[in-house]
Structure formats: structure tokens, C-alpha cells
Write an enzyme that holds these catalytic residues in place. Structure first.
Site, mmCIF file in Angstrom:
data_model
loop_
_atom_site.group_PDB
_atom_site.id
_atom_site.type_symbol
_atom_site.label_atom_id
_atom_site.label_comp_id
_atom_site.label_asym_id
_atom_site.label_seq_id
_atom_site.Cartn_x
_atom_site.Cartn_y
_atom_site.Cartn_z
ATOM 1 N N ASP A 1 -3.587 -5.169 -5.133
ATOM 2 C CA ASP A 1 -2.733 -4.013 -5.456
ATOM 3 C C ASP A 1 -1.268 -4.341 -5.702
ATOM 4 O O ASP A 1 -0.524 -3.486 -6.181
ATOM 5 C CB ASP A 1 -2.776 -2.957 -4.340
ATOM 6 C CG ASP A 1 -3.878 -1.946 -4.532
ATOM 7 O OD1 ASP A 1 -4.491 -1.937 -5.610
ATOM 8 O OD2 ASP A 1 -4.143 -1.186 -3.598
ATOM 9 N N ASP B 1 0.794 -1.230 0.000
ATOM 10 C CA ASP B 1 0.000 0.000 0.000
ATOM 11 C C ASP B 1 0.826 1.279 0.000
ATOM 12 O O ASP B 1 0.291 2.357 0.252
ATOM 13 C CB ASP B 1 -0.987 0.022 1.171
ATOM 14 C CG ASP B 1 -2.206 0.889 0.875
ATOM 15 O OD1 ASP B 1 -2.534 1.045 -0.318
ATOM 16 O OD2 ASP B 1 -2.814 1.423 1.817
ATOM 17 N N ASP C 1 -12.407 1.734 4.422
ATOM 18 C CA ASP C 1 -11.239 1.756 3.550
ATOM 19 C C ASP C 1 -10.060 2.474 4.198
ATOM 20 O O ASP C 1 -8.928 2.338 3.745
ATOM 21 C CB ASP C 1 -11.568 2.470 2.233
ATOM 22 C CG ASP C 1 -12.567 1.697 1.396
ATOM 23 O OD1 ASP C 1 -12.364 0.493 1.200
ATOM 24 O OD2 ASP C 1 -13.550 2.303 0.932
#
Length: 339
Positions: A163, A125, A314
Site C-alpha cells: 500500500d 495505512d 484484515d
């Protein structure tokens, strides 16, 4: 981008295995409840349409029980729209073998398949809301090995590292970590595929990515050809039709590779107001998408899944709690907006 990991370890594994298909058993319901015996609030969906396991002790199921106790019947029925559907179980860092074992044993007792999400790649992230991950490559390999051992020969569908590939392509992940990440992802696919009942789908971004061609080589280097397929729209909001089109462009490049679509919150499509850089983070006005099913009507789309658990934040944006925390107000909004 998706959520923080909270490892519940051996207690979670034992409780889920005991809960099996339906019951919220004494001592395995929400923390701090004094061990009371909660009534079951959800069961399993019909296996022919939806073979995936519904967690009877999930956060949404607990919220339904709380609303019922408080006499908030309307809210309980709204949250039940979330609680009664299977959603991904995100494996934590602390005791992955026990957690994976507990989830897959509970699913097996209900004659259903577990949906597991692995999100622990080092440097994940890019320092955003869900930053963290395993300390280094060796720690990650050991963690994946523990997950695989926990799964054993039971049926599981694994969504691998949301991701992780996309952040290599957009250079969000620093260049010095690229080679290791490719090696870790490919190794994870190979290790998980040693389990006879495990399907693996490598995350491949979403329909908002403007250049699918740029994903081909990175996905190949990350081991997608050895996986069962790839996943699109994980924790995102793009409509199912757009996700199919995006997925088929990628599939064609890999000779017809299958894929799954996260439909958990795409009922109203993406949010288009405010800061474009944060439209993905707790956007208002969103809705639940198609329920999980393997009956997608498209031979390339193996399933619609709820990979992201609706109602979990989130990140601490737009008034939300930290990533991965349950946010009942947001969950109610998703349910209310669902047609």
C-alpha cells in the site's frame, strides 16, 4: 489495510532456526502449551514446483494440531490446506534482525527460500485498521538495515511495503509525507539488494486500480527499477488473470519488469456486496487461490505467492478480530470454499 505487526523477537528467531524444515519442537510451539512436544503436521512442498519455505510452527499448523487433539478431524484437514502451503512472514518491529535471521536460517536448513513481508513504513495505512509503522524516517532506515543484516547471505524473497506507493497516488497519505516516503522506499530497495540472495518486489497495488498509468512515476521514484520487480494483489482478492493483465500493463511501462501475484485468497474473486469502501476487509464467501509456485506459465510472472497469510484477519470488521490476528472461523470458510 493489511495487518498489525507483532514482533516476537529473539525467541521467534531461535525457535524457527531450531524447528528447521519440519518439526514443531518442544518449547517452540504455541505459547502457553507447557513446552509439550507436538507432532509435525506439515512438511515442505516439492522444491521444483514451490521453492518457498513452509513454516511448521505457523498459526495454521498450530490450529491443525489443536483440531487433531480435539478429535475434529474434518476441520483439521480443512486447515491443513492452508498450513501445508508457504506464506509470507511479516517481520515485526521489535527485533527485526533476530526474526529475519531465524526465519531465513530455518528456510535454509530446509533448502528453501524465505518469503518476508516488510510493512513498517511511517504513517502506514492512513489511520485505518493497521495504522502505525516506524516512528520516523531514521527509525525505518534502522529497521530495514536490521532486517537486511538478519537475512545475511541466505535466500529470501521480500515483498516491500504493501500500500505504500498506492496511498501516495490516491492521496490517502498526507502530502507532507510524500517526499520522505519515496526516499525511504528507494533506500529500502537499495539496502536490501546489498544482500546477495535477496529478491525485492515493491508493492504496486491491484487490478481494482482504475488507472495504472498513474502508478508509473510513483513506482519509478520509489525505486522499482532497482528492485527485482513488483507485487500485485497483495492481501486482495482479484482473480489471477485480471492480476496478470494489470501487472503486464505496468511491466510494459518498465521495459518488461517481472512481477509476482498474491493468490492467497483470490479463488472466488472480490466481494461485490455491502459497502464498497470495506469490500476488502474480511469479505465473506472467499476462497484460497492457486498454491504458491514459480511455475506460472508466464515469463513475466516470477511466482504466485501467498503474501497475505490466509486465516489472519484484515481488521475488526464483519465480526473479525484486530488486523493480523488468527481467525479460525474465517480460515475454515476459505478452505471450505476452495475447489
Amino acid at each position: 489495510m493489511y495487518r498489525s505487526l507483532v514482533g516476537r523477537g529473539a525467541r521467534t528467531g531461535a525457535c524457527l532456526a531450531a524447528a528447521g524444515a519440519v518439526l514443531l519442537t518442544a518449547g517452540c510451539s504455541s505459547d502457553g502449551d507447557g513446552g509439550r512436544d507436538d507432532r509435525p503436521v506439515v512438511g515442505q512442498q516439492p522444491k521444483g514446483d514451490d521453492p518457498y519455505w513452509v513454516n511448521p510452527d505457523g498459526k495454521a499448523a498450530r490450529q491443525v494440531a489443536v483440531y487433531r487433539e480435539n478429535g475434529e478431524t474434518a476441520n483439521a484437514e480443512l486447515i491443513k490446506k492452508i498450513a501445508e502451503q508457504p506464506a509470507g512472514e511479516w517481520i515485526g518491529p521489535d527485533d527485526p534482525e533476530a526474526e529475519a535471521e531465524g526465519i531465513t536460517e530455518a528456510a535454509a536448513k530446509a533448502d528453501r527460500d524465505a518469503v518476508l513481508v516488510l510493512y513498517n513504513i511511517p504513517h502506514r495505512d492512513c489511520g485505518q485498521f493497521s495504522k502505525g509503522g516506524a516512528a520516523d524516517g531514521n527509525a525505518y532506515r534502522a529497521w530495514v538495515d536490521s532486517v537486511a543484516k538478519g537475512i545475511g547471505d541466505r535466500r529470501a524473497t521480500v515483498i516491500l511495503e504493501p500500500d505504500a506507493v498506492l496511498h501516495l497516488v490516491d492521496n490517502c497519505t498526507p502530502q507532507e509525507f510524500h517526499e520522505e516516503r519515496y526516499d525511504l522506499l528507494k533506500g529500502a530497495v537499495e539496502r536490501l539488494k546489498q544482500q546477495p540472495g535477496t529478491k525485492v518486489y515493491l508493492d504496486a497495488g491491484n487490478a481494482g486500480w482504475s488507472n495504472p498509468d498513474a502508478l508509473y512515476d510513483p513506482l519509478k521514484r520509489a525505486g522499482v527499477e532497482q528492485a527485482d520487480g513488483f507485487a500485485v494483489n497483495v492481501s486482495n482478492f482479484y482473480p489471477t488473470d485480471a492480476s496478470k493483465q494489470f501487472g503486464k500493463k505496468l511491466s510494459e511501462k518498465f521495459g518488461g519488469k517481472h512481477f509476482v501475484i498474491d493468490t492467497s485468497r483470490n479463488g472466488n474473486g472480490p466481494y461485490t456486496e455491502g459497502d464498497p469502501a470495506e469490500n476488502w476487509c474480511n469479505p465473506p464467501g472467499r476462497a484460497l487461490g492457486e498454491p504458491p509456485t514459480t511455475r506460472t506459465g508466464d515469463p513475466l510472472v516470477d511466482a504466485y505467492l501467498w503474501v497475505k497469510r490466509p486465516g489472519e484477519s484484515d481488521g475488526d470488521c464483519k465480526g473479525g478480530p484486530k488486523a493480523g490476528d488468527w481467525w479460525p472461523e474465517y480460515a475454515l470458510g476459505l478452505a471450505r470454499n476452495t475447489k
